[in-house]
Design an enzyme around this catalytic site. Structure first.
Site, PDB file in Angstrom:
ATOM      1  N   LEU A  88     113.688  93.243  -0.857  1.00 39.95           N
ATOM      2  CA  LEU A  88     112.814  93.181   0.326  1.00 39.95           C
ATOM      3  C   LEU A  88     112.334  91.759   0.562  1.00 39.95           C
ATOM      4  CD1 LEU A  88     110.520  96.254  -0.428  1.00 39.95           C
ATOM      5  CD2 LEU A  88     112.127  96.077   1.470  1.00 39.95           C
TER       6      LEU A  88
ATOM      7  N   LYS B 294     103.878  99.777  -3.152  1.00 40.82           N
ATOM      8  CA  LYS B 294     104.978  99.085  -3.816  1.00 40.82           C
ATOM      9  C   LYS B 294     104.690  99.151  -5.317  1.00 40.82           C
ATOM     10  CE  LYS B 294     107.567  94.730  -3.592  1.00 40.82           C
ATOM     11  NZ  LYS B 294     108.118  94.880  -4.889  1.00 40.82           N
TER      12      LYS B 294
ATOM     13  N   GLU C 265     104.024 102.602   2.291  1.00 41.64           N
ATOM     14  CA  GLU C 265     104.028 103.217   0.951  1.00 41.64           C
ATOM     15  C   GLU C 265     103.565 102.193  -0.062  1.00 41.64           C
ATOM     16  OE1 GLU C 265     108.091 104.125  -0.129  1.00 41.64           O
ATOM     17  OE2 GLU C 265     108.461 104.686   1.935  1.00 41.64           O
TER      18      GLU C 265
ATOM     19  N   LYS D 189     102.629  91.726  -0.128  1.00 42.26           N
ATOM     20  CA  LYS D 189     102.269  91.545  -1.540  1.00 42.26           C
ATOM     21  C   LYS D 189     100.786  91.246  -1.697  1.00 42.26           C
ATOM     22  CE  LYS D 189     105.247  90.380  -4.417  1.00 42.26           C
ATOM     23  NZ  LYS D 189     106.372  90.551  -5.247  1.00 42.26           N
TER      24      LYS D 189
ATOM     25  N   CYS E 126      68.241  81.092 -34.851  1.00 46.51           N
ATOM     26  CA  CYS E 126      69.270  80.399 -34.066  1.00 46.51           C
ATOM     27  C   CYS E 126      68.875  80.394 -32.594  1.00 46.51           C
ATOM     28  CB  CYS E 126      70.615  81.100 -34.242  1.00 46.51           C
ATOM     29  SG  CYS E 126      71.882  80.466 -33.135  1.00 46.51           S
TER      30      CYS E 126
ATOM     31  N   CYS F 261      73.151  76.096 -34.028  1.00 47.44           N
ATOM     32  CA  CYS F 261      72.009  75.813 -34.909  1.00 47.44           C
ATOM     33  C   CYS F 261      72.443  75.288 -36.274  1.00 47.44           C
ATOM     34  CB  CYS F 261      71.153  77.072 -35.078  1.00 47.44           C
ATOM     35  SG  CYS F 261      71.923  78.295 -36.151  1.00 47.44           S
TER      36      CYS F 261
ATOM     37  N   ARG G  79     119.321  98.880 -10.797  1.00 46.30           N
ATOM     38  CA  ARG G  79     119.723  98.100  -9.630  1.00 46.30           C
ATOM     39  C   ARG G  79     120.716  96.986  -9.987  1.00 46.30           C
ATOM     40  NH1 ARG G  79     117.188  93.630  -7.356  1.00 46.30           N
ATOM     41  NH2 ARG G  79     117.892  93.230  -5.239  1.00 46.30           N
TER      42      ARG G  79
ATOM     43  N   TYR H  48     111.650 106.907  -3.352  1.00 45.11           N
ATOM     44  CA  TYR H  48     111.330 106.291  -2.065  1.00 45.11           C
ATOM     45  C   TYR H  48     112.488 106.233  -1.063  1.00 45.11           C
ATOM     46  CZ  TYR H  48     113.022 101.944  -4.302  1.00 45.11           C
ATOM     47  OH  TYR H  48     113.764 101.004  -4.962  1.00 45.11           O
TER      48      TYR H  48
ATOM     49  N   ASP I  18     105.077  98.658  -9.163  1.00 44.99           N
ATOM     50  CA  ASP I  18     105.597  97.515  -9.906  1.00 44.99           C
ATOM     51  C   ASP I  18     106.377  97.984 -11.131  1.00 44.99           C
ATOM     52  OD1 ASP I  18     106.080  94.946 -10.460  1.00 44.99           O
ATOM     53  OD2 ASP I  18     104.048  94.418 -11.054  1.00 44.99           O
TER      54      ASP I  18
ATOM     55  N   CYS J  76      76.674  84.205 -36.460  1.00 41.65           N
ATOM     56  CA  CYS J  76      75.696  83.280 -37.026  1.00 41.65           C
ATOM     57  C   CYS J  76      74.589  84.160 -37.588  1.00 41.65           C
ATOM     58  CB  CYS J  76      75.151  82.372 -35.930  1.00 41.65           C
ATOM     59  SG  CYS J  76      73.619  81.578 -36.422  1.00 41.65           S
TER      60      CYS J  76
ATOM     61  N   CYS K 210      77.310  77.660 -37.521  1.00 48.33           N
ATOM     62  CA  CYS K 210      77.034  77.966 -36.117  1.00 48.33           C
ATOM     63  C   CYS K 210      77.067  76.675 -35.289  1.00 48.33           C
ATOM     64  CB  CYS K 210      75.663  78.635 -36.007  1.00 48.33           C
ATOM     65  SG  CYS K 210      75.138  78.841 -34.304  1.00 48.33           S
TER      66      CYS K 210
ATOM     67  N   GLU L 277     111.276 104.079  -7.774  1.00 43.58           N
ATOM     68  CA  GLU L 277     110.779 103.054  -8.685  1.00 43.58           C
ATOM     69  C   GLU L 277     110.332 103.722  -9.978  1.00 43.58           C
ATOM     70  OE1 GLU L 277     111.218 100.083  -7.762  1.00 43.58           O
ATOM     71  OE2 GLU L 277     109.866  98.753  -8.870  1.00 43.58           O
TER      72      GLU L 277
ATOM     73  N   LYS M 215     108.062 100.251   6.229  1.00 41.19           N
ATOM     74  CA  LYS M 215     109.434 100.530   6.667  1.00 41.19           C
ATOM     75  C   LYS M 215     109.428 101.114   8.069  1.00 41.19           C
ATOM     76  CE  LYS M 215     110.534 101.713   1.921  1.00 41.19           C
ATOM     77  NZ  LYS M 215     110.733 102.773   0.942  1.00 41.19           N
TER      78      LYS M 215
HETATM   79  S1  IVH Z   1     112.266 100.196  -0.657  1.00 42.10           S
HETATM   80  C1  IVH Z   1     115.827  98.285   1.214  1.00 42.10           C
HETATM   81  N1  IVH Z   1     109.988 101.231  -1.485  1.00 42.10           N
HETATM   82  O1  IVH Z   1     110.437  96.689  -4.662  1.00 42.10           O
HETATM   83  C2  IVH Z   1     114.545  98.772   0.668  1.00 42.10           C
HETATM   84  N2  IVH Z   1     110.990  99.531  -2.781  1.00 42.10           N
HETATM   85  O2  IVH Z   1     110.908  93.900  -3.882  1.00 42.10           O
HETATM   86  C3  IVH Z   1     114.532  98.763  -0.788  1.00 42.10           C
HETATM   87  N3  IVH Z   1     109.775  98.965  -4.805  1.00 42.10           N
HETATM   88  O3  IVH Z   1     113.856  96.566  -5.339  1.00 42.10           O
HETATM   89  C4  IVH Z   1     113.345  99.101  -1.472  1.00 42.10           C
HETATM   90  N4  IVH Z   1     108.138 100.414  -4.549  1.00 42.10           N
HETATM   91  O4  IVH Z   1     112.401  98.109  -6.785  1.00 42.10           O
HETATM   92  C5  IVH Z   1     110.972 100.341  -1.710  1.00 42.10           C
HETATM   93  N5  IVH Z   1     107.996 102.239  -2.111  1.00 42.10           N
HETATM   94  C6  IVH Z   1     108.976 101.365  -2.357  1.00 42.10           C
HETATM   95  C7  IVH Z   1     108.973 100.543  -3.491  1.00 42.10           C
HETATM   96  C8  IVH Z   1     110.004  99.621  -3.659  1.00 42.10           C
HETATM   97  C9  IVH Z   1     108.646  99.473  -5.311  1.00 42.10           C
HETATM   98  C10 IVH Z   1     110.573  97.874  -5.396  1.00 42.10           C
HETATM   99  C11 IVH Z   1     112.047  98.166  -5.455  1.00 42.10           C
HETATM  100  C12 IVH Z   1     112.695  97.007  -4.745  1.00 42.10           C
HETATM  101  C13 IVH Z   1     111.628  95.959  -4.813  1.00 42.10           C
HETATM  102  C14 IVH Z   1     111.789  94.952  -3.713  1.00 42.10           C
END
Ligand code: IVH
Length: 684
Positions: free
Chosen positions: A98, A130, A128, A330, A447, A427, A151, A242, A132, A442, A424, A190, A306
């Site tokens: 992305l 994201k 949605e 982000k 002190c 003191c 991936r 997702y 991690d 201490c 210390c 994810e 999206k």
């Molecule tokens: S959609 C073409 N949805 O973020 C769209 N990605 O920085 C592909 N990720 O590789 C991803 N949560 O591993 C999508 N709700 C979410 C996500 C998500 C985490 C990750 C995913 C992707 C990465 C891109």
């Protein structure tokens, strides 16, 4: 004829382009090293944001000098590469990544682009979380799970089927109705590790003498790449789905439908998702979720936006690595790299010596961080930290930043080992670290650092609330020997205070009236303010209400204390020991003599108010005429309780302006929400 100036300029250009070539090479080498650390060793040295910045720099240089672009430059491929040990699998539909946006303007620019690509109107979006973690693709033939693939580089991933089988939130068979949409179904999602499990894994690794994972994402990735699936099974990976692909095409007319199908088919789909009619709704969602970020139990690094319509998605298409119909928004990074310039040792009110890392100031999730507590000597040993080291630091929620790990590759050899002082630093008194304890203290009774800490604690808002008694004043009072314990505060005169530096008569008189006013604070505040070990604000309240006076508390035996429901044996012993000390006994007597209130005005039972007794309140937002602390006192004085987070057990949420996510939660759970006016009515 060539002038001297021309020759100079040609030479200059030549040198400049040589140096750009060098810079580009250095950037590429750096990026490759970070790729390797991240993907192959799951052990990154820099944050994602810092990595993105390196790529961006390289891209800029390459844009200015396209002749220097080589096919193997990190800008020319989708990041990632299959690891060894697992069979390779070629994705039937590439797994794109992305584009990122870091602020609202960039989100609006994305919306603009979508309008231009479409029919001029803003399309519907799905927002949605994201998550991690690491992306995963799971395959079903005739509704039966057949394969799980990482991936990898976006085109080829690793076949991790055996490990994926152990993930309980991924169905091994789809129900018939769900499976009927196509003979071949691919669900993408994810994979991640919850924060609790992440902590457990790190604790286990530490016990086994192994290095801790820097963050849950690396831990998830390391777990997925375990060649022994029984290890993966124990570690409880999870997946949020997702995307859904049926026979290599998007399975539904809208992305929203795809998510709902996935949920019905038995996948976990994150409940925090929203179908948005405009970019403003998307922005609202992004802000709301950022406030909720710390309550989720897993890490997110932003929101993915999206375009909802699959037809529009197809129409918009993709650039090399990312679709034009989606963007990641982000959140501010929570990790950063910086240098530890020094380690200083602070002495607290309990005498505990706390090493603190003094850092090269670095921005981190919206604030500049220049210090980070290292807790104790063991922590420094665990990290293997030396003065001068570069470190990865992390800030989680409103928690103080912590050092996650040392970046050993940045060592120059000039780093110095830290030694905990044996006396210390304030003191000069003896320091002791009893066997089996991590903290050095201490132990000098006089002190000044301990006394300053204690005075500040005694004067703090939740204790005796003496405004104006800050560090500078406390330090002078002790230095001039005007105060050697908290009771001495009550013999200070206007002349004493006015004689101090930076203390005008007016401020002196203000402090004096604050001290006077503190005499009538509730005994619970006094008990808390005394700084007895293990006695926090809540325990102090319980003790005050149970015994009704400081004197009766002082006379209590360990058994009587231990019998109180919320008080354990360690706490009971600590309280008893404190009051048994003759110096402390005398201190209490002097406080009483000075006129400090040590008795509850009425017996606690009489004060209990029907509407408050046993009720649980949560306070959020800014109230128009009182602070949250004041509201809390009013509630507790009537037998109610105040807790920090909204749950089914909450009776009332008292909400002011800008209430944040607690209000959403209350609405979600159907908890009564009241404002200050209604609260005042309840108070009568
Ligand atoms: S959609 C073409 N949805 O973020 C769209 N990605 O920085 C592909 N990720 O590789 C991803 N949560 O591993 C999508 N709700 C979410 C996500 C998500 C985490 C990750 C995913 C992707 C990465 C891109």
């Amino acid at each position: 004829m060539t002038s001297g100036r021309d020759i100079f300029s040609t030479l200059h250009n030549h040198l400049a382009s040589r140096s750009i070539e060098k810079t580009i090479k250095k950037l590429r080498d750096d990026i490759r090293r970070h790729d390797e650390l991240y993907y192959l060793h799951e052990n990154p040295e820099i944050s994602d944001r810092e990595y993105d910045a390196l790529i961006e720099q390289l891209r800029e240089f390459e844009n200015q000098h396209p002749e220097l672009i080589t096919p193997d430059s990190p800008t020319q491929r989708v990041a990632g590469r299959p690891a060894e040990g697992f069979p390779e699998f070629v994705h039937r539909v590439p797994m794109l990544s992305l584009d990122n946006s870091y602020n609202i303007d960039e989100l609006r620019a994305f919306d603009e682009r979508c309008r231009k690509l479409g029919d001029g109107k803003s399309p519907d979006y799905v927002a949605e979380l994201k998550i991690d973690g690491l992306s995963l693709s799971v395959h079903y033939d005739d509704g039966v799970f057949v394969r799980g693939v990482t991936r990898g580089d976006g085109f080829r991933g690793e076949d991790v089927t055996l490990n994926v089988r152990t993930i309980r939130s991924i169905p091994l068979k789809l129900n018939e109705k769900a499976a009927s949409i196509a003979p071949e179904i691919e669900v993408r999602g994810e994979c991640y590790l919850g924060l609790k499990i992440f902590e457990r894994i790190n604790a286990e690794r530490e016990d086994a003498g192994e290095a801790r994972f820097a963050n849950p994402r690396n831990a998830a990735s390391g777990t997925m790449r375990q060649l022994d699936p029984s290890i993966t099974a124990r570690r409880r990976l999870e997946m949020f789905a997702y995307d859904v692909i049926a026979c290599q095409r998007k399975a539904f007319a809208t992305h929203w439908d795809a998510l709902n199908w996935a949920e019905k088919a038995g996948f976990r789909v994150n409940e925090n998702r929203k179908l948005c009619k405009s970019i403003d709704e998307v922005i609202y969602f992004c802000n709301r979720m950022e406030a909720k970020r710390d309550d989720l139990g897993y890490e997110i690094d932003g929101v993915v936006v999206k375009v909802n319509s699959t037809a529009l998605q197809e129409q918009f298409g993709a650039t090399g690595k990312a679709p034009r119909w989606a963007i990641a928004y982000k959140y501010a990074a929570r990790q950063a790299t910086t240098r530890v310039n020094d380690i200083v040792v602070q002495v607290g009110r309990t005498g505990a010596l706390t090493p603190v890392a003094m850092l090269d100031p670095v921005p981190l999730s919206g604030v500049t961080v220049s210090r980070s507590t290292l807790h104790n000597e063991e922590e420094i040993e665990r990290l293997g930290l030396k003065i001068g080291d570069y470190v990865l630091i992390e800030r989680g929620g409103d928690v103080i930043p912590k050092v996650v790990k040392v970046i050993e590759s940045k060592r120059t050899g000039k780093e110095k080992k830290f030694r905990m002082p044996t006396v210390c630093p304030v003191c000069g008194g003896n320091v002791s670290r009893p066997e089996g304890e991590a903290v050095s203290r201490c132990i000098a009774a006089d002190c000044s650092a301990q006394l300053i800490g204690l005075l500040l604690h005694f004067a703090s808002r939740r204790a005796m609330r003496i405004e104006g008694l800050g560090f500078a004043l406390a330090e002078q009072l002790i230095e001039k020997k005007m105060v050697s314990d908290v009771a001495d505060l009550y013999s200070l005169t206007l002349d004493d205070l006015a004689s101090l530096e930076r203390m005008a008569k007016k401020s002196a008189s203000n402090v004096l009236s604050q001290i006077e006013a503190s005499k009538s604070r509730d005994p619970a505040n006094l008990i808390y303010g005394l700084g007895v070990r293990h006695v926090g604000e809540r325990t102090a309240g319980i003790l005050a209400r149970h015994f009704g006076s400081l004197e009766r508390l002082g006379d209590a035996t360990v058994e009587q204390l231990d019998d109180i429901h919320e008080i354990g044996l360690t706490m009971a012993e600590s309280i008893h020991d404190w009051f048994a000390d003759s110096g402390n006994k005398e201190l209490c007597a002097r406080l009483r003599k000075a006129g400090v209130r040590t008795e509850l005005a009425e017996q606690p039972q009489k004060k209990v108010d029907e509407r408050f007794a046993g009720k649980v309140f949560v306070l959020t937002g800014t109230l128009p005429s009182m602070t949250r602390d004041e509201a809390r006192e009013l509630i507790e004085a009537r037998g109610g309780r105040v807790t920090g987070s909204v749950s089914k057990k909450t009776d009332f949420v008292l909400a002011g302006a800008d209430p944040g996510s607690k209000l959403d939660k209350a609405n979600e759970l159907g908890v009564s929400v009241i404002d200050e006016a209604e609260f005042k009515k309840m108070l009568g």
